[in-house]
Scaffold this motif. Sequence first.
Motif, mmCIF file in Angstrom:
data_model
loop_
_atom_site.group_PDB
_atom_site.id
_atom_site.type_symbol
_atom_site.label_atom_id
_atom_site.label_comp_id
_atom_site.label_asym_id
_atom_site.label_seq_id
_atom_site.Cartn_x
_atom_site.Cartn_y
_atom_site.Cartn_z
ATOM 1 N N ARG A 176 0.859 -1.182 0.000
ATOM 2 C CA ARG A 176 0.000 0.000 0.000
ATOM 3 C C ARG A 176 0.891 1.227 0.000
ATOM 4 O O ARG A 176 1.592 1.494 0.977
ATOM 5 N N LEU A 177 0.865 1.950 -1.093
ATOM 6 C CA LEU A 177 1.662 3.164 -1.234
ATOM 7 C C LEU A 177 0.732 4.367 -1.366
ATOM 8 O O LEU A 177 -0.399 4.234 -1.842
ATOM 9 N N PRO A 178 1.203 5.549 -0.944
ATOM 10 C CA PRO A 178 0.386 6.753 -1.141
ATOM 11 C C PRO A 178 0.063 6.961 -2.610
ATOM 12 O O PRO A 178 0.891 6.681 -3.485
ATOM 13 N N TYR A 179 -1.124 7.470 -2.864
ATOM 14 C CA TYR A 179 -1.564 7.629 -4.256
ATOM 15 C C TYR A 179 -0.621 8.536 -5.038
ATOM 16 O O TYR A 179 -0.387 8.307 -6.225
ATOM 17 N N ARG A 180 -0.057 9.565 -4.411
ATOM 18 C CA ARG A 180 0.814 10.493 -5.133
ATOM 19 C C ARG A 180 2.035 9.776 -5.701
ATOM 20 O O ARG A 180 2.495 10.090 -6.800
ATOM 21 N N LYS A 181 2.571 8.812 -4.962
ATOM 22 C CA LYS A 181 3.722 8.058 -5.459
ATOM 23 C C LYS A 181 3.315 7.156 -6.617
ATOM 24 O O LYS A 181 4.026 7.050 -7.627
ATOM 25 N N VAL A 182 2.187 6.501 -6.460
ATOM 26 C CA VAL A 182 1.706 5.602 -7.517
ATOM 27 C C VAL A 182 1.372 6.400 -8.775
ATOM 28 O O VAL A 182 1.710 5.998 -9.900
ATOM 29 N N ALA A 183 0.726 7.562 -8.595
ATOM 30 C CA ALA A 183 0.350 8.386 -9.746
ATOM 31 C C ALA A 183 1.583 8.887 -10.482
ATOM 32 O O ALA A 183 1.619 8.902 -11.725
ATOM 33 N N LEU A 184 2.602 9.305 -9.753
ATOM 34 C CA LEU A 184 3.838 9.774 -10.381
ATOM 35 C C LEU A 184 4.479 8.662 -11.201
ATOM 36 O O LEU A 184 4.841 8.857 -12.372
ATOM 37 N N THR A 185 4.602 7.496 -10.602
ATOM 38 C CA THR A 185 5.231 6.371 -11.296
ATOM 39 C C THR A 185 4.432 5.970 -12.523
ATOM 40 O O THR A 185 4.995 5.724 -13.597
ATOM 41 N N SER A 186 3.120 5.907 -12.381
ATOM 42 C CA SER A 186 2.268 5.509 -13.493
ATOM 43 C C SER A 186 2.405 6.476 -14.660
ATOM 44 O O SER A 186 2.577 6.053 -15.818
ATOM 45 N N ARG B 150 8.965 1.608 -13.820
ATOM 46 C CA ARG B 150 8.259 1.173 -12.612
ATOM 47 C C ARG B 150 9.235 0.551 -11.618
ATOM 48 O O ARG B 150 9.157 0.810 -10.416
ATOM 49 N N TYR B 151 10.158 -0.278 -12.097
ATOM 50 C CA TYR B 151 11.142 -0.870 -11.195
ATOM 51 C C TYR B 151 11.989 0.212 -10.543
ATOM 52 O O TYR B 151 12.285 0.155 -9.343
ATOM 53 N N ARG B 152 12.377 1.187 -11.328
ATOM 54 C CA ARG B 152 13.216 2.276 -10.830
ATOM 55 C C ARG B 152 12.580 2.967 -9.626
ATOM 56 O O ARG B 152 13.266 3.303 -8.659
ATOM 57 N N PHE B 153 11.268 3.177 -9.684
ATOM 58 C CA PHE B 153 10.594 3.900 -8.609
ATOM 59 C C PHE B 153 10.074 2.974 -7.510
ATOM 60 O O PHE B 153 10.271 3.242 -6.321
ATOM 61 N N ALA C 96 13.550 13.241 -16.042
ATOM 62 C CA ALA C 96 14.914 13.769 -15.953
ATOM 63 C C ALA C 96 15.093 14.619 -14.703
ATOM 64 O O ALA C 96 16.106 14.496 -13.990
ATOM 65 N N LEU C 97 14.124 15.478 -14.397
ATOM 66 C CA LEU C 97 14.220 16.325 -13.205
ATOM 67 C C LEU C 97 14.209 15.483 -11.935
ATOM 68 O O LEU C 97 14.928 15.784 -10.967
ATOM 69 N N THR C 98 13.401 14.428 -11.938
ATOM 70 C CA THR C 98 13.357 13.545 -10.761
ATOM 71 C C THR C 98 14.698 12.861 -10.539
ATOM 72 O O THR C 98 15.197 12.784 -9.405
ATOM 73 N N GLU C 99 15.306 12.377 -11.616
ATOM 74 C CA GLU C 99 16.605 11.719 -11.495
ATOM 75 C C GLU C 99 17.691 12.699 -11.042
ATOM 76 O O GLU C 99 18.548 12.367 -10.220
ATOM 77 N N ILE C 100 17.643 13.917 -11.572
ATOM 78 C CA ILE C 100 18.625 14.930 -11.164
ATOM 79 C C ILE C 100 18.477 15.254 -9.678
ATOM 80 O O ILE C 100 19.467 15.366 -8.940
ATOM 81 N N ALA C 101 17.218 15.376 -9.228
ATOM 82 C CA ALA C 101 16.972 15.680 -7.822
ATOM 83 C C ALA C 101 17.470 14.554 -6.919
ATOM 84 O O ALA C 101 18.067 14.799 -5.866
ATOM 85 N N LEU C 102 17.255 13.304 -7.340
ATOM 86 C CA LEU C 102 17.700 12.171 -6.532
ATOM 87 C C LEU C 102 19.229 12.100 -6.473
ATOM 88 O O LEU C 102 19.805 11.802 -5.428
ATOM 89 N N ARG C 103 19.867 12.379 -7.581
ATOM 90 C CA ARG C 103 21.336 12.366 -7.588
ATOM 91 C C ARG C 103 21.900 13.495 -6.725
ATOM 92 O O ARG C 103 22.907 13.330 -6.043
ATOM 93 N N ALA C 104 21.237 14.649 -6.769
ATOM 94 C CA ALA C 104 21.695 15.774 -5.947
ATOM 95 C C ALA C 104 21.569 15.462 -4.463
ATOM 96 O O ALA C 104 22.396 15.897 -3.650
#
Length: 332
Positions: free
Chosen positions: A95-105, A126-129, A314-322
């Motif tokens: 069970r994950l918050p809807y915002r996380k599921v919606a972003l990944t979807s 999907r695996y990445r997230f 791309a922005l999500t990956e940059i934020a995670l790397r930062a």
Amino acid sequence: MQSSTATLDDREAPPDRQGTSSRKRWITAGVTVAALSLASFLLYRTFSKFTWDELVSSVAEVPTTHLLWAAAAAAASYVCLTGFDWMAVRYAGHRLPYRKVALTSFLALSIGHTVGMAAFSSGMIRYRFYSRWGLSTEEVAKVVLFCGVTVGIGMITLGGAGLLVRPDLGERITGFSQTWMMALGAACLVAAAGYLALAAYVRRPLHLWRWSFQMPSFRLAIGQVVIGTLNFTLVAACLHQALSAVSDMPYLGVAAIFVIANITTMISHVPGGLGVIESVVLYLMPGDGVIGGLIAFRCIYFFIPLAIGGVSFALTEIALRARGHPSRRRTA
């Protein structure tokens, strides 16, 4: 270090496994090249009949109101698709918050719809997230499988209902008799009902060759039928709005054509159905102005979400790397 380990594992693998892996790579490469070649041929055959000015003027003939309604239907479809993942995560036991599921979807499907081979392209995203949020590789595979089944269930339910309600449109589109159209529509709905029956009464895993599948709960299966059908209803509405200014084909007829085009896309493995959807629709709905509506539909449902999803990813990956997120060291 990871690369050298993988190389060592390959050297130590039995010869038969190495041969199988090599054959799979060649088969995958062959399918990819064949799909891209088919897409190129279909695009050339579809658009070579028109000059650039004819294409531009054809798109310009689609009224702004129709474009806005098409965009609204496309946006509603992508919201609906988040329901696929929301149910799939529960099917996998999380069970994950809807915002996380919606972003990944959205990221997975806005990119996967155009890149093609969605089970792999959207599956990797999907695996990445989801792996960041506690799902194992097997559980992510369950999510991908569940979403794929939901797509199939929605497609056959909408197609079956459309053929039963308007068998005359099926006859007009395919050339087969209305009796055959009604029989096919009934068979589609029986298949959907059979899936619900399996979900209601079968609790042991189903075995198919080397694979086994656990049926979802009856409530989740109902959700698959309802949300899966609603999604294709919205996508067909997007296409219908783009075409209705230049064609008199009613909504159910466009929906039936879209289902046929999607089945053809799945068989051909062409990325995003590029050229396939256009060829099928032009064959079943001949007319000079149809090409403009098809270009508008391709841009609204595929290219604009791809641009938004690509930039967001791309922005999500940059934020995670930062932030130095540990998941950036994982590999799928």
